[in-house]
Design a protein around this motif. Structure first.
Motif, PDB file in Angstrom:
ATOM      1  N   SER A   1      29.222  31.330  44.357  1.00 16.48           N
ATOM      2  CA  SER A   1      29.889  30.360  43.478  1.00 16.48           C
ATOM      3  C   SER A   1      31.162  30.976  42.906  1.00 16.48           C
ATOM      4  N   VAL A   2      32.207  30.196  42.841  1.00 17.01           N
ATOM      5  CA  VAL A   2      33.486  30.617  42.272  1.00 17.01           C
ATOM      6  C   VAL A   2      33.701  29.843  40.978  1.00 17.01           C
ATOM      7  N   GLY A   3      34.127  30.584  39.930  1.00 17.03           N
ATOM      8  CA  GLY A   3      34.349  29.941  38.645  1.00 17.03           C
ATOM      9  C   GLY A   3      35.648  30.382  37.995  1.00 17.03           C
ATOM     10  N   VAL A   4      36.173  29.546  37.146  1.00 20.72           N
ATOM     11  CA  VAL A   4      37.392  29.827  36.371  1.00 20.72           C
ATOM     12  C   VAL A   4      37.095  29.500  34.920  1.00 20.72           C
TER      13      VAL A   4
ATOM     14  N   THR B   1      39.918  33.902  33.247  1.00 22.55           N
ATOM     15  CA  THR B   1      38.963  34.737  34.009  1.00 22.55           C
ATOM     16  C   THR B   1      38.569  34.000  35.292  1.00 22.55           C
ATOM     17  N   LEU B   2      38.747  34.677  36.422  1.00 25.92           N
ATOM     18  CA  LEU B   2      38.317  34.164  37.732  1.00 25.92           C
ATOM     19  C   LEU B   2      37.109  34.982  38.178  1.00 25.92           C
ATOM     20  N   THR B   3      35.979  34.297  38.442  1.00 26.18           N
ATOM     21  CA  THR B   3      34.725  34.995  38.779  1.00 26.18           C
ATOM     22  C   THR B   3      34.152  34.471  40.091  1.00 26.18           C
TER      23      THR B   3
ATOM     24  N   THR C   1      21.278  37.082  39.643  1.00 27.57           N
ATOM     25  CA  THR C   1      22.605  36.593  40.008  1.00 27.57           C
ATOM     26  C   THR C   1      23.637  37.607  39.535  1.00 27.57           C
ATOM     27  N   VAL C   2      24.480  38.075  40.434  1.00 32.28           N
ATOM     28  CA  VAL C   2      25.510  39.077  40.146  1.00 32.28           C
ATOM     29  C   VAL C   2      26.858  38.368  40.040  1.00 32.28           C
ATOM     30  N   THR C   3      27.627  38.750  38.996  1.00 32.12           N
ATOM     31  CA  THR C   3      28.942  38.134  38.754  1.00 32.12           C
ATOM     32  C   THR C   3      30.023  39.210  38.781  1.00 32.12           C
ATOM     33  N   LEU C   4      31.107  38.950  39.480  1.00 34.05           N
ATOM     34  CA  LEU C   4      32.243  39.853  39.560  1.00 34.05           C
ATOM     35  C   LEU C   4      33.497  39.003  39.392  1.00 34.05           C
ATOM     36  N   GLY C   5      34.408  39.480  38.473  1.00 34.46           N
ATOM     37  CA  GLY C   5      35.591  38.665  38.222  1.00 34.46           C
ATOM     38  C   GLY C   5      36.786  39.479  37.769  1.00 34.46           C
ATOM     39  N   VAL C   6      37.892  38.774  37.637  1.00 28.36           N
ATOM     40  CA  VAL C   6      39.159  39.349  37.171  1.00 28.36           C
ATOM     41  C   VAL C   6      39.634  38.516  35.988  1.00 28.36           C
ATOM     42  N   ARG C   7      40.011  39.214  34.871  1.00 22.34           N
ATOM     43  CA  ARG C   7      40.481  38.517  33.677  1.00 22.34           C
ATOM     44  C   ARG C   7      41.959  38.849  33.439  1.00 22.34           C
TER      45      ARG C   7
ATOM     46  N   TRP D   1      46.551  37.545  27.736  1.00 18.59           N
ATOM     47  CA  TRP D   1      47.799  36.843  27.377  1.00 18.59           C
ATOM     48  C   TRP D   1      49.020  37.742  27.411  1.00 18.59           C
ATOM     49  N   ASP D   2      48.849  39.064  27.243  1.00 16.25           N
ATOM     50  CA  ASP D   2      50.022  39.950  27.273  1.00 16.25           C
ATOM     51  C   ASP D   2      50.209  40.558  28.665  1.00 16.25           C
ATOM     52  N   ASN D   3      49.778  39.803  29.697  1.00 20.59           N
ATOM     53  CA  ASN D   3      49.971  40.179  31.107  1.00 20.59           C
ATOM     54  C   ASN D   3      49.168  41.395  31.530  1.00 20.59           C
ATOM     55  N   GLU D   4      48.075  41.662  30.850  1.00 19.75           N
ATOM     56  CA  GLU D   4      47.175  42.716  31.284  1.00 19.75           C
ATOM     57  C   GLU D   4      46.043  42.095  32.123  1.00 19.75           C
ATOM     58  N   VAL D   5      45.528  42.883  33.086  1.00 19.56           N
ATOM     59  CA  VAL D   5      44.462  42.423  33.977  1.00 19.56           C
ATOM     60  C   VAL D   5      43.262  43.346  33.809  1.00 19.56           C
ATOM     61  N   ALA D   6      42.071  42.739  33.697  1.00 20.44           N
ATOM     62  CA  ALA D   6      40.845  43.526  33.513  1.00 20.44           C
ATOM     63  C   ALA D   6      39.782  43.057  34.516  1.00 20.44           C
ATOM     64  N   LEU D   7      38.954  44.002  34.961  1.00 27.80           N
ATOM     65  CA  LEU D   7      37.848  43.695  35.866  1.00 27.80           C
ATOM     66  C   LEU D   7      36.606  43.332  35.045  1.00 27.80           C
ATOM     67  N   VAL D   8      35.931  42.273  35.448  1.00 26.38           N
ATOM     68  CA  VAL D   8      34.752  41.770  34.730  1.00 26.38           C
ATOM     69  C   VAL D   8      33.549  41.852  35.672  1.00 26.38           C
ATOM     70  N   PHE D   9      32.450  42.378  35.187  1.00 32.05           N
ATOM     71  CA  PHE D   9      31.218  42.482  35.963  1.00 32.05           C
ATOM     72  C   PHE D   9      30.048  42.079  35.070  1.00 32.05           C
ATOM     73  N   GLY D  10      29.108  41.342  35.684  1.00 31.73           N
ATOM     74  CA  GLY D  10      27.953  40.912  34.904  1.00 31.73           C
ATOM     75  C   GLY D  10      26.821  40.460  35.811  1.00 31.73           C
TER      76      GLY D  10
END
Length: 440
Positions: A92-95, A115-117, A291-297, A300-309
Protein backbone atom coordinates in the motif's frame (compact mmCIF):
# COMPACT_ATOMS: atom_id res chain seq x y z
CA UNK A 1 -40.15 -55.64 -44.95
CA UNK A 2 -42.10 -58.82 -45.46
CA UNK A 3 -45.47 -59.03 -43.71
CA UNK A 4 -46.65 -62.64 -43.59
CA UNK A 5 -50.27 -61.54 -43.22
CA UNK A 6 -53.03 -61.91 -45.78
CA UNK A 7 -56.67 -60.96 -46.08
CA UNK A 8 -58.61 -57.69 -45.96
CA UNK A 9 -58.13 -57.21 -42.24
CA UNK A 10 -54.46 -57.83 -42.62
CA UNK A 11 -54.09 -55.18 -45.30
CA UNK A 12 -55.99 -52.63 -43.22
CA UNK A 13 -53.98 -53.30 -40.09
CA UNK A 14 -50.74 -53.23 -42.01
CA UNK A 15 -51.58 -49.89 -43.59
CA UNK A 16 -52.58 -48.42 -40.23
CA UNK A 17 -49.38 -49.69 -38.61
CA UNK A 18 -47.21 -48.24 -41.34
CA UNK A 19 -48.96 -44.89 -40.98
CA UNK A 20 -48.40 -44.94 -37.23
CA UNK A 21 -44.77 -45.82 -37.78
CA UNK A 22 -44.31 -42.89 -40.13
CA UNK A 23 -46.03 -40.47 -37.74
CA UNK A 24 -44.09 -41.72 -34.72
CA UNK A 25 -40.66 -41.67 -36.30
CA UNK A 26 -40.81 -39.19 -39.12
CA UNK A 27 -40.96 -36.01 -37.04
CA UNK A 28 -38.12 -36.76 -34.61
CA UNK A 29 -35.83 -37.82 -37.41
CA UNK A 30 -36.42 -34.70 -39.48
CA UNK A 31 -35.30 -32.14 -36.93
CA UNK A 32 -31.76 -33.13 -35.82
CA UNK A 33 -29.05 -32.65 -38.47
CA UNK A 34 -27.64 -36.10 -37.72
CA UNK A 35 -30.78 -37.72 -39.07
CA UNK A 36 -31.59 -35.28 -41.84
CA UNK A 37 -29.19 -36.90 -44.28
CA UNK A 38 -30.95 -40.23 -44.57
CA UNK A 39 -33.80 -42.16 -43.00
CA UNK A 40 -32.89 -44.72 -40.34
CA UNK A 41 -32.65 -48.25 -41.64
CA UNK A 42 -35.57 -50.59 -41.04
CA UNK A 43 -35.38 -53.06 -38.20
CA UNK A 44 -36.52 -56.18 -39.99
CA UNK A 45 -34.52 -59.34 -39.56
CA UNK A 46 -33.59 -59.33 -43.22
CA UNK A 47 -31.30 -56.32 -42.86
CA UNK A 48 -27.58 -56.80 -42.30
CA UNK A 49 -26.43 -54.36 -39.64
CA UNK A 50 -23.29 -54.33 -37.49
CA UNK A 51 -23.56 -55.77 -34.00
CA UNK A 52 -23.08 -53.13 -31.29
CA UNK A 53 -21.52 -54.50 -28.13
CA UNK A 54 -21.96 -52.89 -24.73
CA UNK A 55 -18.31 -51.87 -24.66
CA UNK A 56 -18.61 -50.13 -28.01
CA UNK A 57 -21.77 -48.32 -26.90
CA UNK A 58 -20.06 -47.09 -23.73
CA UNK A 59 -17.00 -45.95 -25.69
CA UNK A 60 -19.15 -44.00 -28.12
CA UNK A 61 -21.08 -42.35 -25.30
CA UNK A 62 -17.88 -41.46 -23.48
CA UNK A 63 -16.42 -39.86 -26.59
CA UNK A 64 -19.53 -37.69 -26.98
CA UNK A 65 -20.08 -36.30 -23.50
CA UNK A 66 -22.04 -33.02 -23.61
CA UNK A 67 -20.82 -32.15 -20.11
CA UNK A 68 -17.15 -32.32 -21.08
CA UNK A 69 -16.87 -28.63 -22.01
CA UNK A 70 -18.33 -27.57 -18.67
CA UNK A 71 -15.97 -29.89 -16.77
CA UNK A 72 -12.94 -28.53 -18.60
CA UNK A 73 -14.05 -24.96 -17.87
CA UNK A 74 -14.45 -25.76 -14.18
CA UNK A 75 -11.02 -27.38 -14.08
CA UNK A 76 -9.53 -24.29 -15.72
CA UNK A 77 -11.29 -22.15 -13.13
CA UNK A 78 -9.84 -24.32 -10.35
CA UNK A 79 -6.34 -23.92 -11.77
CA UNK A 80 -6.82 -20.18 -11.91
CA UNK A 81 -7.94 -20.29 -8.29
CA UNK A 82 -4.69 -22.05 -7.33
CA UNK A 83 -2.65 -19.37 -9.06
CA UNK A 84 -4.61 -16.63 -7.34
CA UNK A 85 -4.27 -18.24 -3.92
CA UNK A 86 -0.49 -18.38 -4.26
CA UNK A 87 0.11 -14.62 -4.56
CA UNK A 88 1.47 -12.20 -1.96
CA UNK A 89 -0.59 -9.36 -0.48
CA UNK A 90 -0.25 -6.12 -2.42
CA UNK A 91 1.74 -3.26 -0.84
CA UNK A 92 0.00 0.00 0.00
CA UNK A 93 1.19 3.51 -0.84
CA UNK A 94 0.15 6.46 1.31
CA UNK A 95 0.61 10.23 1.46
CA UNK A 96 0.21 12.36 4.57
CA UNK A 97 0.31 16.20 4.71
CA UNK A 98 0.74 17.85 8.15
CA UNK A 99 0.84 21.40 9.56
CA UNK A 100 -1.62 22.82 7.10
CA UNK A 101 -1.92 26.63 7.57
CA UNK A 102 -5.14 28.17 8.68
CA UNK A 103 -7.13 30.46 6.41
CA UNK A 104 -4.94 33.49 5.76
CA UNK A 105 -2.22 32.10 7.99
CA UNK A 106 0.76 32.23 5.62
CA UNK A 107 2.48 30.45 2.82
CA UNK A 108 1.27 26.91 2.19
CA UNK A 109 4.60 25.49 1.05
CA UNK A 110 6.70 27.04 3.82
CA UNK A 111 4.88 25.37 6.76
CA UNK A 112 3.61 21.94 5.62
CA UNK A 113 5.27 18.59 6.14
CA UNK A 114 4.58 15.80 3.60
CA UNK A 115 5.20 12.10 4.20
CA UNK A 116 5.18 9.47 1.43
CA UNK A 117 4.97 5.88 2.77
CA UNK A 118 4.78 2.31 1.46
CA UNK A 119 3.32 -0.47 3.60
CA UNK A 120 3.65 -4.24 3.22
CA UNK A 121 1.82 -6.89 5.22
CA UNK A 122 4.05 -9.86 6.02
CA UNK A 123 2.21 -13.18 6.16
CA UNK A 124 3.33 -15.55 8.86
CA UNK A 125 2.24 -19.13 9.55
CA UNK A 126 2.20 -20.34 5.92
CA UNK A 127 -0.87 -18.45 4.70
CA UNK A 128 0.06 -18.71 1.02
CA UNK A 129 0.84 -22.41 1.13
CA UNK A 130 -2.38 -23.13 3.03
CA UNK A 131 -4.50 -21.11 0.58
CA UNK A 132 -2.90 -22.84 -2.42
CA UNK A 133 -3.45 -26.29 -0.90
CA UNK A 134 -7.10 -25.44 -0.28
CA UNK A 135 -7.56 -24.25 -3.85
CA UNK A 136 -5.95 -27.43 -5.21
CA UNK A 137 -8.27 -29.55 -3.06
CA UNK A 138 -11.29 -27.67 -4.39
CA UNK A 139 -10.07 -28.35 -7.92
CA UNK A 140 -9.76 -32.02 -7.03
CA UNK A 141 -13.41 -32.02 -5.97
CA UNK A 142 -14.40 -30.73 -9.42
CA UNK A 143 -12.53 -33.60 -11.07
CA UNK A 144 -13.91 -36.21 -8.65
CA UNK A 145 -17.50 -35.11 -9.12
CA UNK A 146 -16.99 -35.09 -12.90
CA UNK A 147 -15.89 -38.72 -12.78
CA UNK A 148 -18.96 -39.78 -10.80
CA UNK A 149 -21.24 -37.84 -13.16
CA UNK A 150 -19.73 -39.64 -16.14
CA UNK A 151 -20.19 -43.00 -14.43
CA UNK A 152 -23.84 -42.07 -13.87
CA UNK A 153 -24.15 -41.36 -17.58
CA UNK A 154 -22.57 -44.68 -18.48
CA UNK A 155 -25.16 -46.40 -16.30
CA UNK A 156 -27.91 -44.72 -18.34
CA UNK A 157 -26.22 -45.91 -21.53
CA UNK A 158 -26.05 -49.46 -20.21
CA UNK A 159 -29.73 -49.36 -19.27
CA UNK A 160 -30.64 -48.03 -22.72
CA UNK A 161 -28.59 -50.83 -24.25
CA UNK A 162 -30.51 -53.38 -22.14
CA UNK A 163 -33.80 -51.79 -23.18
CA UNK A 164 -32.86 -52.13 -26.85
CA UNK A 165 -31.87 -55.76 -26.24
CA UNK A 166 -35.25 -56.45 -24.69
CA UNK A 167 -37.01 -54.67 -27.57
CA UNK A 168 -35.25 -56.94 -30.06
CA UNK A 169 -36.36 -59.99 -28.09
CA UNK A 170 -39.94 -58.70 -27.90
CA UNK A 171 -39.93 -58.20 -31.67
CA UNK A 172 -38.83 -61.82 -32.14
CA UNK A 173 -41.73 -62.96 -29.95
CA UNK A 174 -44.16 -60.78 -31.89
CA UNK A 175 -42.81 -62.15 -35.17
CA UNK A 176 -43.23 -65.73 -33.93
CA UNK A 177 -46.77 -64.97 -32.82
CA UNK A 178 -47.57 -63.44 -36.19
CA UNK A 179 -46.21 -66.44 -38.07
CA UNK A 180 -48.17 -68.82 -35.85
CA UNK A 181 -51.33 -66.77 -36.26
CA UNK A 182 -50.95 -66.67 -40.05
CA UNK A 183 -50.33 -70.38 -40.42
CA UNK A 184 -53.16 -71.21 -38.05
CA UNK A 185 -55.52 -68.79 -39.79
CA UNK A 186 -54.82 -70.55 -43.09
CA UNK A 187 -55.46 -73.91 -41.49
CA UNK A 188 -58.70 -72.76 -39.88
CA UNK A 189 -59.91 -71.22 -43.13
CA UNK A 190 -59.29 -74.51 -44.88
CA UNK A 191 -61.35 -76.31 -42.26
CA UNK A 192 -64.13 -73.74 -42.57
CA UNK A 193 -64.16 -74.15 -46.35
CA UNK A 194 -64.46 -77.89 -45.85
CA UNK A 195 -67.37 -77.32 -43.42
CA UNK A 196 -65.41 -78.95 -40.60
CA UNK A 197 -65.55 -75.77 -38.47
CA UNK A 198 -68.23 -73.06 -38.18
CA UNK A 199 -67.82 -69.65 -39.81
CA UNK A 200 -67.13 -67.87 -36.51
CA UNK A 201 -63.94 -69.91 -36.15
CA UNK A 202 -62.56 -68.35 -39.30
CA UNK A 203 -63.59 -64.86 -38.17
CA UNK A 204 -61.93 -65.36 -34.80
CA UNK A 205 -58.74 -66.64 -36.39
CA UNK A 206 -58.72 -63.58 -38.67
CA UNK A 207 -59.18 -61.29 -35.64
CA UNK A 208 -56.32 -62.99 -33.81
CA UNK A 209 -54.18 -62.58 -36.91
CA UNK A 210 -55.03 -58.88 -37.08
CA UNK A 211 -54.08 -58.40 -33.41
CA UNK A 212 -50.83 -60.29 -33.95
CA UNK A 213 -50.02 -57.94 -36.83
CA UNK A 214 -50.72 -54.92 -34.63
CA UNK A 215 -48.48 -56.27 -31.87
CA UNK A 216 -45.74 -56.95 -34.41
CA UNK A 217 -45.91 -53.41 -35.77
CA UNK A 218 -45.89 -51.93 -32.27
CA UNK A 219 -42.88 -54.06 -31.37
CA UNK A 220 -41.08 -52.71 -34.45
CA UNK A 221 -41.84 -49.15 -33.39
CA UNK A 222 -40.66 -49.84 -29.82
CA UNK A 223 -37.42 -51.34 -31.10
CA UNK A 224 -36.71 -48.41 -33.38
CA UNK A 225 -37.38 -45.95 -30.55
CA UNK A 226 -35.08 -47.92 -28.23
CA UNK A 227 -32.29 -47.88 -30.80
CA UNK A 228 -32.74 -44.15 -31.42
CA UNK A 229 -32.68 -43.49 -27.67
CA UNK A 230 -29.43 -45.45 -27.37
CA UNK A 231 -27.82 -43.80 -30.40
CA UNK A 232 -28.63 -40.32 -29.10
CA UNK A 233 -26.07 -40.82 -26.33
CA UNK A 234 -23.41 -40.25 -29.00
CA UNK A 235 -25.60 -38.32 -31.46
CA UNK A 236 -25.42 -41.14 -33.98
CA UNK A 237 -27.80 -43.14 -36.11
CA UNK A 238 -29.46 -46.39 -34.98
CA UNK A 239 -27.78 -48.45 -37.70
CA UNK A 240 -26.90 -51.44 -35.53
CA UNK A 241 -28.25 -54.59 -33.92
CA UNK A 242 -27.45 -56.01 -30.52
CA UNK A 243 -28.00 -59.73 -30.95
CA UNK A 244 -29.64 -62.47 -28.92
CA UNK A 245 -26.36 -63.79 -27.55
CA UNK A 246 -25.71 -60.65 -25.51
CA UNK A 247 -29.25 -60.63 -24.13
CA UNK A 248 -29.19 -64.26 -23.04
CA UNK A 249 -25.67 -64.07 -21.59
CA UNK A 250 -25.97 -64.23 -17.80
CA UNK A 251 -22.42 -65.42 -17.12
CA UNK A 252 -21.64 -62.21 -15.24
CA UNK A 253 -23.83 -63.44 -12.37
CA UNK A 254 -21.09 -65.94 -11.50
CA UNK A 255 -18.46 -63.24 -11.13
CA UNK A 256 -17.45 -62.08 -7.67
CA UNK A 257 -18.80 -58.60 -6.90
CA UNK A 258 -16.28 -55.79 -6.88
CA UNK A 259 -15.68 -53.29 -4.14
CA UNK A 260 -17.36 -49.92 -3.88
CA UNK A 261 -16.37 -47.62 -6.71
CA UNK A 262 -13.21 -45.70 -5.89
CA UNK A 263 -14.54 -42.77 -7.90
CA UNK A 264 -17.41 -42.35 -5.42
CA UNK A 265 -15.16 -42.73 -2.41
CA UNK A 266 -12.74 -40.22 -3.91
CA UNK A 267 -15.41 -37.53 -3.62
CA UNK A 268 -15.56 -38.03 0.14
CA UNK A 269 -11.77 -38.21 0.35
CA UNK A 270 -11.46 -34.88 -1.44
CA UNK A 271 -14.05 -33.31 0.84
CA UNK A 272 -12.02 -34.54 3.79
CA UNK A 273 -8.88 -33.05 2.24
CA UNK A 274 -10.70 -29.76 1.72
CA UNK A 275 -11.69 -29.69 5.38
CA UNK A 276 -8.12 -30.43 6.47
CA UNK A 277 -6.79 -27.73 4.14
CA UNK A 278 -9.37 -25.33 5.57
CA UNK A 279 -8.11 -26.13 9.05
CA UNK A 280 -4.58 -25.14 8.01
CA UNK A 281 -5.90 -21.94 6.43
CA UNK A 282 -7.76 -20.98 9.58
CA UNK A 283 -4.75 -21.82 11.76
CA UNK A 284 -2.58 -19.60 9.57
CA UNK A 285 -5.13 -16.81 9.86
CA UNK A 286 -4.97 -17.13 13.65
CA UNK A 287 -1.32 -16.02 13.55
CA UNK A 288 -1.11 -12.23 13.47
CA UNK A 289 0.54 -10.73 10.39
CA UNK A 290 2.72 -7.63 11.02
CA UNK A 291 2.68 -4.65 8.67
CA UNK A 292 5.96 -2.84 7.92
CA UNK A 293 5.95 0.85 6.89
CA UNK A 294 8.79 2.70 5.15
CA UNK A 295 8.54 6.32 4.04
CA UNK A 296 10.14 9.65 3.24
CA UNK A 297 9.13 12.90 4.99
CA UNK A 298 9.66 16.36 3.46
CA UNK A 299 9.81 19.07 6.15
CA UNK A 300 8.78 22.68 5.52
CA UNK A 301 12.36 24.01 5.53
CA UNK A 302 13.30 21.65 2.65
CA UNK A 303 14.76 18.94 4.85
CA UNK A 304 14.11 15.25 4.05
CA UNK A 305 13.85 12.50 6.68
CA UNK A 306 13.47 8.71 6.46
CA UNK A 307 10.45 7.25 8.28
CA UNK A 308 10.18 3.62 9.40
CA UNK A 309 7.45 1.92 11.38
CA UNK A 310 5.30 -1.14 11.79
CA UNK A 311 2.14 -2.52 13.34
CA UNK A 312 0.94 -5.82 14.74
CA UNK A 313 -2.71 -6.76 15.45
CA UNK A 314 -3.39 -7.49 19.09
CA UNK A 315 -5.26 -10.79 19.28
CA UNK A 316 -7.16 -9.71 22.31
CA UNK A 317 -10.59 -10.94 21.25
CA UNK A 318 -10.51 -12.70 17.86
CA UNK A 319 -8.17 -15.70 17.80
CA UNK A 320 -10.10 -17.50 15.02
CA UNK A 321 -10.79 -20.49 17.25
CA UNK A 322 -14.38 -20.88 16.07
CA UNK A 323 -13.33 -21.10 12.42
CA UNK A 324 -10.67 -23.69 13.27
CA UNK A 325 -13.14 -25.83 15.23
CA UNK A 326 -15.70 -25.61 12.44
CA UNK A 327 -13.18 -26.79 9.83
CA UNK A 328 -12.13 -29.69 12.05
CA UNK A 329 -15.75 -30.71 12.58
CA UNK A 330 -16.35 -30.66 8.82
CA UNK A 331 -13.38 -32.99 8.40
CA UNK A 332 -14.87 -35.41 10.94
CA UNK A 333 -18.22 -35.21 9.15
CA UNK A 334 -16.57 -36.03 5.81
CA UNK A 335 -14.97 -39.14 7.30
CA UNK A 336 -18.25 -40.25 8.87
CA UNK A 337 -20.15 -39.64 5.63
CA UNK A 338 -17.63 -41.71 3.69
CA UNK A 339 -17.97 -44.65 6.05
CA UNK A 340 -21.77 -44.51 6.04
CA UNK A 341 -21.80 -44.27 2.23
CA UNK A 342 -19.42 -47.21 1.90
CA UNK A 343 -21.51 -49.42 4.20
CA UNK A 344 -24.70 -48.60 2.30
CA UNK A 345 -23.10 -49.28 -1.07
CA UNK A 346 -21.65 -52.60 0.13
CA UNK A 347 -25.12 -53.67 1.25
CA UNK A 348 -26.62 -52.76 -2.11
CA UNK A 349 -23.82 -54.53 -4.00
CA UNK A 350 -24.47 -57.77 -2.08
CA UNK A 351 -28.22 -57.47 -2.68
CA UNK A 352 -27.74 -56.96 -6.41
CA UNK A 353 -25.35 -59.90 -6.61
CA UNK A 354 -27.99 -62.17 -5.07
CA UNK A 355 -30.64 -60.80 -7.41
CA UNK A 356 -28.42 -61.38 -10.43
CA UNK A 357 -27.90 -65.01 -9.46
CA UNK A 358 -31.64 -65.52 -8.90
CA UNK A 359 -32.64 -63.91 -12.20
CA UNK A 360 -29.98 -65.83 -14.12
CA UNK A 361 -31.26 -69.08 -12.64
CA UNK A 362 -34.88 -68.20 -13.45
CA UNK A 363 -34.06 -67.25 -17.05
CA UNK A 364 -32.06 -70.42 -17.54
CA UNK A 365 -34.81 -72.65 -16.13
CA UNK A 366 -37.43 -70.98 -18.31
CA UNK A 367 -35.26 -71.52 -21.38
CA UNK A 368 -34.36 -75.11 -20.53
CA UNK A 369 -37.61 -76.38 -18.98
CA UNK A 370 -40.66 -74.20 -19.53
CA UNK A 371 -40.22 -73.09 -23.14
CA UNK A 372 -39.35 -76.55 -24.57
CA UNK A 373 -42.37 -78.05 -22.85
CA UNK A 374 -44.60 -75.24 -24.09
CA UNK A 375 -43.30 -75.71 -27.63
CA UNK A 376 -43.99 -79.42 -27.43
CA UNK A 377 -47.52 -78.70 -26.19
CA UNK A 378 -48.16 -76.39 -29.15
CA UNK A 379 -47.01 -79.04 -31.61
CA UNK A 380 -49.14 -81.76 -29.99
CA UNK A 381 -52.25 -79.60 -29.77
CA UNK A 382 -51.98 -78.42 -33.35
CA UNK A 383 -51.53 -81.99 -34.55
CA UNK A 384 -54.54 -83.02 -32.53
CA UNK A 385 -56.53 -80.08 -33.86
CA UNK A 386 -55.72 -81.15 -37.41
CA UNK A 387 -57.15 -84.60 -36.57
CA UNK A 388 -60.18 -83.06 -34.92
CA UNK A 389 -59.20 -84.01 -31.39
CA UNK A 390 -58.82 -80.48 -29.97
CA UNK A 391 -60.75 -77.24 -30.22
CA UNK A 392 -59.64 -73.84 -31.39
CA UNK A 393 -59.48 -72.64 -27.78
CA UNK A 394 -57.08 -75.47 -26.93
CA UNK A 395 -54.73 -74.39 -29.69
CA UNK A 396 -54.87 -70.73 -28.67
CA UNK A 397 -54.28 -71.58 -25.01
CA UNK A 398 -51.20 -73.62 -25.87
CA UNK A 399 -49.82 -70.85 -28.05
CA UNK A 400 -50.58 -68.24 -25.38
CA UNK A 401 -48.70 -70.32 -22.78
CA UNK A 402 -45.67 -70.50 -25.06
CA UNK A 403 -45.69 -66.78 -25.76
CA UNK A 404 -46.15 -65.98 -22.06
CA UNK A 405 -43.15 -68.13 -21.19
CA UNK A 406 -41.02 -66.32 -23.76
CA UNK A 407 -42.28 -62.92 -22.56
CA UNK A 408 -41.51 -63.88 -18.96
CA UNK A 409 -37.98 -64.85 -19.94
CA UNK A 410 -37.52 -61.50 -21.71
CA UNK A 411 -38.76 -59.60 -18.64
CA UNK A 412 -36.41 -61.56 -16.36
CA UNK A 413 -33.44 -61.00 -18.66
CA UNK A 414 -34.17 -57.28 -18.96
CA UNK A 415 -34.35 -57.01 -15.16
CA UNK A 416 -31.06 -58.94 -15.00
CA UNK A 417 -29.30 -56.49 -17.33
CA UNK A 418 -30.74 -53.48 -15.46
CA UNK A 419 -29.41 -54.89 -12.19
CA UNK A 420 -26.10 -55.54 -13.93
CA UNK A 421 -25.98 -51.90 -15.01
CA UNK A 422 -26.62 -50.75 -11.46
CA UNK A 423 -24.00 -53.12 -10.05
CA UNK A 424 -21.45 -51.95 -12.60
CA UNK A 425 -22.18 -48.37 -11.55
CA UNK A 426 -21.76 -49.11 -7.83
CA UNK A 427 -18.47 -50.91 -8.37
CA UNK A 428 -17.14 -48.53 -11.04
CA UNK A 429 -16.71 -51.36 -13.55
CA UNK A 430 -16.41 -48.90 -16.45
CA UNK A 431 -14.16 -46.37 -14.74
CA UNK A 432 -11.37 -47.19 -17.18
CA UNK A 433 -13.36 -45.51 -19.96
CA UNK A 434 -13.10 -42.09 -18.33
CA UNK A 435 -10.75 -39.81 -20.25
CA UNK A 436 -7.49 -38.59 -18.76
CA UNK A 437 -8.53 -34.98 -19.28
CA UNK A 438 -11.17 -35.44 -16.61
CA UNK A 439 -9.14 -37.50 -14.16
CA UNK A 440 -6.28 -35.01 -13.89
Amino acid sequence: MKYPMSGLAGRRVRAAALSALALALGAPLASPPAYAQASPPPVSSGDTLPVLSLREALLRATGFDPARAGVEARLAAAEAGVRQADVRPNPSVGVMVENLPTLGGGDFLDRTETTLTIEQRLERGGDRAARAALARSEGGLVAAEARTALLDRLELVQRAWAEALAAEAVLDIARERLELAESFSTEVQRRVDAARDPLFAGARAEADLAQAQIDFDQAEIALRIARINLAKFWDGQPAFVLGDDAFEDTSSSRMAPGAVSQADLAVFNVRRDIAEAQVRVEQARAIADPTVTLGVRHIWDNEVALVFGGSMPLQRYDQNRGAIDRARAEGLAARADRRAFEIEREREILRLQVQLAAKASEARRIGEDTIPQAERAVVLVREGFARGGFTYNDVMSAQAALLQARARQVAVLQAFHNDRARLDRLTGAHADLIGLEISR
